[in-house]
Design an enzyme around this catalytic site. Structure first.
Site, short mmCIF file in Angstrom:
data_model
loop_
_atom_site.label_atom_id
_atom_site.label_comp_id
_atom_site.label_asym_id
_atom_site.label_seq_id
_atom_site.Cartn_x
_atom_site.Cartn_y
_atom_site.Cartn_z
N GLU A 98 0.84 -1.20 0.00
CA GLU A 98 0.00 0.00 0.00
C GLU A 98 0.87 1.25 0.00
O GLU A 98 1.98 1.23 0.54
CB GLU A 98 -0.87 0.02 1.26
CG GLU A 98 -2.26 -0.56 1.08
CD GLU A 98 -3.20 0.36 0.30
OE1 GLU A 98 -2.73 1.22 -0.45
OE2 GLU A 98 -4.42 0.20 0.45
N PHE A 151 -2.04 16.51 4.24
CA PHE A 151 -2.51 16.03 2.95
C PHE A 151 -1.32 15.86 2.02
O PHE A 151 -0.78 16.83 1.51
CB PHE A 151 -3.56 16.96 2.34
CG PHE A 151 -4.37 16.23 1.32
CD1 PHE A 151 -5.61 15.70 1.64
CD2 PHE A 151 -3.85 15.98 0.05
CE1 PHE A 151 -6.33 14.96 0.71
CE2 PHE A 151 -4.57 15.25 -0.87
CZ PHE A 151 -5.81 14.74 -0.55
N ARG A 164 0.66 12.24 -8.89
CA ARG A 164 1.26 10.94 -8.59
C ARG A 164 2.71 10.89 -9.07
O ARG A 164 3.51 10.12 -8.54
CB ARG A 164 0.49 9.81 -9.28
CG ARG A 164 -0.92 9.59 -8.76
CD ARG A 164 -1.44 8.25 -9.26
NE ARG A 164 -2.90 8.16 -9.23
CZ ARG A 164 -3.60 7.77 -8.16
NH1 ARG A 164 -2.98 7.46 -7.04
NH2 ARG A 164 -4.91 7.69 -8.22
C1 PRP Z 1 -5.67 5.32 -0.70
C2 PRP Z 1 -4.59 4.32 -0.33
C3 PRP Z 1 -5.33 3.24 0.38
C4 PRP Z 1 -6.48 3.98 1.02
C5 PRP Z 1 -6.14 4.21 2.46
O1 PRP Z 1 -6.25 4.94 -1.89
O2 PRP Z 1 -3.93 3.84 -1.46
O3 PRP Z 1 -5.80 2.25 -0.49
O4 PRP Z 1 -6.62 5.23 0.36
O5 PRP Z 1 -7.18 4.86 3.13
P1 PRP Z 1 -7.99 4.21 4.34
O6 PRP Z 1 -6.95 3.65 5.28
O7 PRP Z 1 -8.72 5.38 4.93
O8 PRP Z 1 -8.91 3.17 3.81
P2 PRP Z 1 -7.18 5.90 -2.77
O9 PRP Z 1 -8.60 5.60 -2.48
O10 PRP Z 1 -6.72 7.31 -2.61
O11 PRP Z 1 -6.91 5.37 -4.24
P3 PRP Z 1 -5.58 5.40 -5.13
O12 PRP Z 1 -4.61 4.43 -4.52
O13 PRP Z 1 -6.03 4.98 -6.48
O14 PRP Z 1 -5.05 6.82 -5.10
#
Ligand code: PRP
Length: 180
Positions: A98, A151, A164
């Site tokens: 992640e 952020f 990104r």
């Molecule tokens: C982000 C990150 C995790 C999630 C974490 O993804 O990659 O998957 O948010 O947040 P949480 O702990 O509150 O669940 P995002 O939805 O931004 O998608 P991306 O990876 O495509 O940018």
């Protein structure tokens, strides 16, 4: 520096140093075994690409895509699988990769989804953790950096799909994220 950026939080060389340490630790712990690295699209791809190249054990690669935040910056708590794994994970040593763990909702859901398929092992490697934002407890086995609730964008992380490609982990200007 990109004009929308307030400041660099973690510079590219700090990230690379940390990635090398994580790679060495993971390689040591998985010695003699093959990893199935699962990247969570899309944010993990930059970190995953760097991490893969410092692993010295055999690695197979797969991806999973979920929807959580959309264009908004707060978690809805709703996690939906958009693209599931191509590989069968049963009996495999799964390492979920992640970019960031925030509320933990995505990770909790993915851990349950993958563990239900009976892998031989399930571990999590995350570049960033915002522990102050956690709403559900989750385990991160390999962590790059714990950060404050700021952020962040860059090194794979986005805001509304952008930034990104920035090479450092950066704090986005408040007026940009508030659309001013
Ligand atoms: C982000 C990150 C995790 C999630 C974490 O993804 O990659 O998957 O948010 O947040 P949480 O702990 O509150 O669940 P995002 O939805 O931004 O998608 P991306 O990876 O495509 O940018």
């Amino acid at each position: 520096m990109h004009p929308d950026i307030e400041r660099v939080l973690i510079a590219r060389y700090e990230i690379q140093d940390r990635v090398k340490i994580l790679g060495a630790e993971i390689s040591k712990n998985y010695s003699g075994r093959e990893i199935l690295a699962v990247g969570v699209l899309k944010g993990s791809v930059v970190f995953l690409a760097d991490l893969l190249r410092v692993l010295t054990v055999p690695v197979e690669l797969d991806f999973i895509a979920v929807s959580s935040y959309g264009a908004s910056s707060t978690s809805s708590g709703v996690v939906r699988i958009i693209k599931d794994l191509d590989r069968v994970v049963t009996g495999r040593e799964v390492l979920l990769v992640e970019d960031i763990v925030d509320t933990g909702l995505t990770l909790k859901y993915l851990a349950e989804h993958i563990r239900a398929q009976k892998p031989a092992g399930f571990k999590v490697c995350a570049l960033l953790d915002k522990p102050s934002r956690r709403s559900v407890p989750v385990e991160i086995n390999y962590l790059g950096f714990a950060i404050e609730d700021e952020f962040v964008v860059g090194y794979g992380l986005d805001y509304a799909g952008r930034y990104r490609n920035l090479p450092d982990v950066c704090v986005l200007r408040r007026d940009v994220r508030e659309g001013k």
